[in-house]
Design a protein around this motif. Structure first.
Motif, PDB file in Angstrom:
ATOM      1  N   GLU A  94       0.825  -1.206   0.000  1.00  0.00           N
ATOM      2  CA  GLU A  94       0.000   0.000   0.000  1.00  0.00           C
ATOM      3  C   GLU A  94       0.860   1.256   0.000  1.00  0.00           C
ATOM      4  O   GLU A  94       0.506   2.260  -0.645  1.00  0.00           O
ATOM      5  CB  GLU A  94      -0.950   0.023   1.202  1.00  0.00           C
ATOM      6  CG  GLU A  94      -1.938   1.181   1.128  1.00  0.00           C
ATOM      7  CD  GLU A  94      -3.056   1.094   2.137  1.00  0.00           C
ATOM      8  OE1 GLU A  94      -3.532   2.167   2.566  1.00  0.00           O
ATOM      9  OE2 GLU A  94      -3.460  -0.038   2.483  1.00  0.00           O
ATOM     10  N   ASP A  95       2.001   1.224   0.698  1.00  0.00           N
ATOM     11  CA  ASP A  95       2.942   2.352   0.630  1.00  0.00           C
ATOM     12  C   ASP A  95       3.372   2.581  -0.811  1.00  0.00           C
ATOM     13  O   ASP A  95       3.442   3.715  -1.292  1.00  0.00           O
ATOM     14  CB  ASP A  95       4.182   2.067   1.487  1.00  0.00           C
ATOM     15  CG  ASP A  95       3.919   2.192   2.971  1.00  0.00           C
ATOM     16  OD1 ASP A  95       2.903   2.806   3.346  1.00  0.00           O
ATOM     17  OD2 ASP A  95       4.746   1.678   3.752  1.00  0.00           O
ATOM     18  N   ASP A  96       3.683   1.484  -1.492  1.00  0.00           N
ATOM     19  CA  ASP A  96       4.133   1.573  -2.876  1.00  0.00           C
ATOM     20  C   ASP A  96       3.027   2.128  -3.767  1.00  0.00           C
ATOM     21  O   ASP A  96       3.274   2.952  -4.651  1.00  0.00           O
ATOM     22  CB  ASP A  96       4.546   0.176  -3.365  1.00  0.00           C
ATOM     23  CG  ASP A  96       5.274   0.221  -4.694  1.00  0.00           C
ATOM     24  OD1 ASP A  96       6.441   0.662  -4.721  1.00  0.00           O
ATOM     25  OD2 ASP A  96       4.677  -0.176  -5.709  1.00  0.00           O
ATOM     26  N   ALA A  97       1.788   1.693  -3.513  1.00  0.00           N
ATOM     27  CA  ALA A  97       0.665   2.149  -4.338  1.00  0.00           C
ATOM     28  C   ALA A  97       0.427   3.640  -4.176  1.00  0.00           C
ATOM     29  O   ALA A  97       0.133   4.340  -5.161  1.00  0.00           O
ATOM     30  CB  ALA A  97      -0.596   1.363  -3.970  1.00  0.00           C
ATOM     31  N   ARG A  98       0.564   4.155  -2.977  1.00  0.00           N
ATOM     32  CA  ARG A  98       0.223   5.557  -2.723  1.00  0.00           C
ATOM     33  C   ARG A  98       1.225   6.532  -3.322  1.00  0.00           C
ATOM     34  O   ARG A  98       0.932   7.726  -3.433  1.00  0.00           O
ATOM     35  CB  ARG A  98       0.089   5.794  -1.215  1.00  0.00           C
ATOM     36  CG  ARG A  98      -1.162   5.164  -0.649  1.00  0.00           C
ATOM     37  CD  ARG A  98      -1.544   5.698   0.699  1.00  0.00           C
ATOM     38  NE  ARG A  98      -2.773   5.048   1.175  1.00  0.00           N
ATOM     39  CZ  ARG A  98      -3.992   5.380   0.797  1.00  0.00           C
ATOM     40  NH1 ARG A  98      -4.172   6.376  -0.038  1.00  0.00           N
ATOM     41  NH2 ARG A  98      -5.050   4.729   1.269  1.00  0.00           N
ATOM     42  N   ARG A  99       2.379   6.070  -3.753  1.00  0.00           N
ATOM     43  CA  ARG A  99       3.334   6.978  -4.370  1.00  0.00           C
ATOM     44  C   ARG A  99       3.141   7.041  -5.892  1.00  0.00           C
ATOM     45  O   ARG A  99       3.836   7.782  -6.576  1.00  0.00           O
ATOM     46  CB  ARG A  99       4.774   6.589  -4.030  1.00  0.00           C
ATOM     47  CG  ARG A  99       5.271   5.334  -4.730  1.00  0.00           C
ATOM     48  CD  ARG A  99       6.749   5.101  -4.476  1.00  0.00           C
ATOM     49  NE  ARG A  99       7.550   6.228  -4.880  1.00  0.00           N
ATOM     50  CZ  ARG A  99       7.973   6.430  -6.125  1.00  0.00           C
ATOM     51  NH1 ARG A  99       7.642   5.593  -7.090  1.00  0.00           N
ATOM     52  NH2 ARG A  99       8.721   7.472  -6.419  1.00  0.00           N
ATOM     53  N   ASN A 105      -3.335   3.022 -12.339  1.00  0.00           N
ATOM     54  CA  ASN A 105      -1.943   2.596 -12.468  1.00  0.00           C
ATOM     55  C   ASN A 105      -1.420   1.963 -11.188  1.00  0.00           C
ATOM     56  O   ASN A 105      -0.269   1.534 -11.135  1.00  0.00           O
ATOM     57  CB  ASN A 105      -1.050   3.777 -12.843  1.00  0.00           C
ATOM     58  CG  ASN A 105      -1.253   4.210 -14.280  1.00  0.00           C
ATOM     59  OD1 ASN A 105      -1.826   3.476 -15.082  1.00  0.00           O
ATOM     60  ND2 ASN A 105      -0.790   5.398 -14.613  1.00  0.00           N
ATOM     61  N   ALA A 106      -2.254   1.920 -10.139  1.00  0.00           N
ATOM     62  CA  ALA A 106      -1.855   1.328  -8.858  1.00  0.00           C
ATOM     63  C   ALA A 106      -2.511  -0.036  -8.686  1.00  0.00           C
ATOM     64  O   ALA A 106      -2.937  -0.404  -7.594  1.00  0.00           O
ATOM     65  CB  ALA A 106      -2.218   2.256  -7.706  1.00  0.00           C
ATOM     66  N   LEU A 107      -2.605  -0.783  -9.773  1.00  0.00           N
ATOM     67  CA  LEU A 107      -3.130  -2.139  -9.754  1.00  0.00           C
ATOM     68  C   LEU A 107      -1.975  -3.125  -9.823  1.00  0.00           C
ATOM     69  O   LEU A 107      -1.022  -2.937 -10.585  1.00  0.00           O
ATOM     70  CB  LEU A 107      -4.081  -2.363 -10.933  1.00  0.00           C
ATOM     71  CG  LEU A 107      -5.405  -1.600 -10.885  1.00  0.00           C
ATOM     72  CD1 LEU A 107      -6.121  -1.700 -12.226  1.00  0.00           C
ATOM     73  CD2 LEU A 107      -6.286  -2.123  -9.765  1.00  0.00           C
ATOM     74  N   LEU A 119      -6.071   0.496  -3.679  1.00  0.00           N
ATOM     75  CA  LEU A 119      -6.652   1.838  -3.625  1.00  0.00           C
ATOM     76  C   LEU A 119      -7.923   2.006  -4.453  1.00  0.00           C
ATOM     77  O   LEU A 119      -8.320   3.122  -4.773  1.00  0.00           O
ATOM     78  CB  LEU A 119      -5.605   2.867  -4.091  1.00  0.00           C
ATOM     79  CG  LEU A 119      -4.272   2.855  -3.329  1.00  0.00           C
ATOM     80  CD1 LEU A 119      -3.319   3.879  -3.935  1.00  0.00           C
ATOM     81  CD2 LEU A 119      -4.495   3.150  -1.851  1.00  0.00           C
ATOM     82  N   GLY A 120      -8.564   0.927  -4.831  1.00  0.00           N
ATOM     83  CA  GLY A 120      -9.805   1.038  -5.585  1.00  0.00           C
ATOM     84  C   GLY A 120      -9.624   1.371  -7.049  1.00  0.00           C
ATOM     85  O   GLY A 120     -10.543   1.887  -7.692  1.00  0.00           O
ATOM     86  N   GLY A 121      -8.482   1.061  -7.601  1.00  0.00           N
ATOM     87  CA  GLY A 121      -8.223   1.386  -9.002  1.00  0.00           C
ATOM     88  C   GLY A 121      -9.010   0.548  -9.982  1.00  0.00           C
ATOM     89  O   GLY A 121      -9.296   1.000 -11.099  1.00  0.00           O
ATOM     90  N   LEU A 122      -9.390  -0.669  -9.575  1.00  0.00           N
ATOM     91  CA  LEU A 122     -10.109  -1.545 -10.504  1.00  0.00           C
ATOM     92  C   LEU A 122     -11.471  -0.962 -10.869  1.00  0.00           C
ATOM     93  O   LEU A 122     -11.893  -1.000 -12.029  1.00  0.00           O
ATOM     94  CB  LEU A 122     -10.273  -2.936  -9.885  1.00  0.00           C
ATOM     95  CG  LEU A 122     -10.809  -4.028 -10.806  1.00  0.00           C
ATOM     96  CD1 LEU A 122      -9.930  -4.182 -12.045  1.00  0.00           C
ATOM     97  CD2 LEU A 122     -10.913  -5.357 -10.055  1.00  0.00           C
ATOM     98  N   LYS A 123     -12.153  -0.406  -9.886  1.00  0.00           N
ATOM     99  CA  LYS A 123     -13.458   0.220 -10.144  1.00  0.00           C
ATOM    100  C   LYS A 123     -13.300   1.389 -11.108  1.00  0.00           C
ATOM    101  O   LYS A 123     -14.108   1.570 -12.032  1.00  0.00           O
ATOM    102  CB  LYS A 123     -14.065   0.686  -8.824  1.00  0.00           C
ATOM    103  CG  LYS A 123     -15.445   1.291  -8.952  1.00  0.00           C
ATOM    104  CD  LYS A 123     -16.001   1.693  -7.584  1.00  0.00           C
ATOM    105  CE  LYS A 123     -17.391   2.313  -7.715  1.00  0.00           C
ATOM    106  NZ  LYS A 123     -17.923   2.721  -6.380  1.00  0.00           N
TER     107      LYS A 123
END
Length: 367
Positions: A94-99, A105-107, A119-123
């Protein structure tokens, strides 16, 4: 290599996004909790070629079966200045996703294809909704190139019918001054990628409305871009980002975008042809059918002229035409500069005749 030694390994970013969309996958990126030195050691032990392409930021490129894989340690930003970041390694995806920049693009995905969505990127991806992660202002101030990336990604992956995210547009407009800190090469690369979208016109129009277009390309005007895209589709020509860039006009574009010499020459040919009085046939003869077709498309879009099929046919005929006179034919009568002038004059007469004058007719015109 990673999982058998107890490490997490997740496909991430564009390869996951594009696979879910059924779009081509170009780059394979992997995120892991293994530190860069550990990745290097594991690759060496596995007999794979490992290249420390960005080891200070946690990235190692490992080549397997001739395919490069960028393997990057989970990380979070410690400090950013709008162009580059100081990062610290993390054990948390999740740290990696938030940057990252946008939710789609955070999938992440495991090796068996299971999607990991912190982070809900799929929706958002399913809705073709391009949205910055958390606060748009914060993401942009971490790297001002994200302003241009927003418009480019929307042109490729956004839903045109839904429009653009108001927060993203407001944050882009509020941070325009940060674009001046970017290298021209980065701005040029993003601009040409945007122009390579199937229809970049709505995104470029939004760039104009927010002031972004003027900030990176002063003096340009996007009014001809949408008509050009329509004409391209009508005659089914391949996408040419430089043709679309030429439709925007403006001065000093090659310098502003730090275009390569080859790209700048291509743009010069199209722009000069657009502004010339050359007939379609002459354009085809001088520049080839592809460039001549681009020039005729530009003329129709910029000057709001009809695109005539006979013009396209004449451009192709001009490209196929072969000037029947050779220097050796005139060497007995002319030498030096006089020979060059005679050839140029005969060629001009031949082009003006729509390539109909024969060699003997051209020869007779000399006497």
């Amino acid at each position: 290599m990673l999982e058998t030694h107890g490490h997490k390994a997740l496909l991430v970013g564009g390869c996951v996004r594009n696979a879910l969309l059924g779009a081509p996958v170009n780059d394979i990126d992997i995120s892991t909790d293994a530190r860069p030195e550990r990745v290097m050691d594991l690759a060496k032990a596995a007999g794979l070629n490992a290249i420390p392409t960005g080891i200070e930021h946690g990235t190692i490129t490992v080549v397997a079966d001739g395919i490069p894989h960028e393997i990057t340690t989970f990380r979070h930003d410690v400090e950013t200045d709008g162009r580059r970041a100081v990062v610290a390694f993390s054990d948390n995806v999740e740290d990696d996703a938030r940057r990252r920049d946008f939710t789609m693009n955070a999938l992440y995905a495991t090796a068996d294809g299971t999607v990991v969505d912190p982070l809900g990127g799929l929706k958002d991806l399913k809705a073709r909704r391009l949205r910055f992660i958390d606060n748009a202002q914060d993401r942009i101030r971490e790297d001002y190139l994200r302003i241009l990336r927003y418009f480019r990604f929307h042109a490729y992956y956004g839903d045109p019918a839904e429009g653009m995210d108001p927060d993203a547009l407001a944050a882009s407009a509020a941070n325009i001054d940060g674009l001046a800190s970017l290298s021209r090469e980065r701005v040029g690369s993003e601009t040409l990628k945007l122009m390579g979208a199937s229809d970049p016109a709505p995104a470029v129009a939004a760039m104009r409305q927010t002031g972004v277009l003027t900030a990176i390309l002063p003096g340009t005007d996007d009014r001809a871009l949408a008509p050009l895209v329509h004409l391209e589709e009508m005659v089914a020509v391949p996408i040419d980002p430089v043709r679309r860039l030429t439709a925007l006009g403006g001065e000093g574009i090659a310098q502003a975008l730090r275009l390569s010499k080859k790209t700048a020459r291509h743009r010069d040919v199209l722009r000069n042809g657009l502004e010339s009085s050359d007939t379609p046939g002459a354009l085809g003869y001088r520049h080839g059918a592809e460039a001549a077709t681009s020039i005729l498309l530009l003329r129709a879009a910029v000057f709001e002229m009809p695109l005539m099929p006979e013009g396209l046919a004449a451009a192709q005929a001009g490209a196929d035409a072969q000037f029947p006179i050779r220097p050796a034919d005139l060497i007995d009568q002319f030498q030096g500069a006089a020979l060059g002038k005679a050839l140029k004059d005969l060629e001009a007469r031949w082009i003006a005749s729509d390539f109909s004058l024969s060699k003997s007719q051209l020869w007779d015109s000399l006497t």
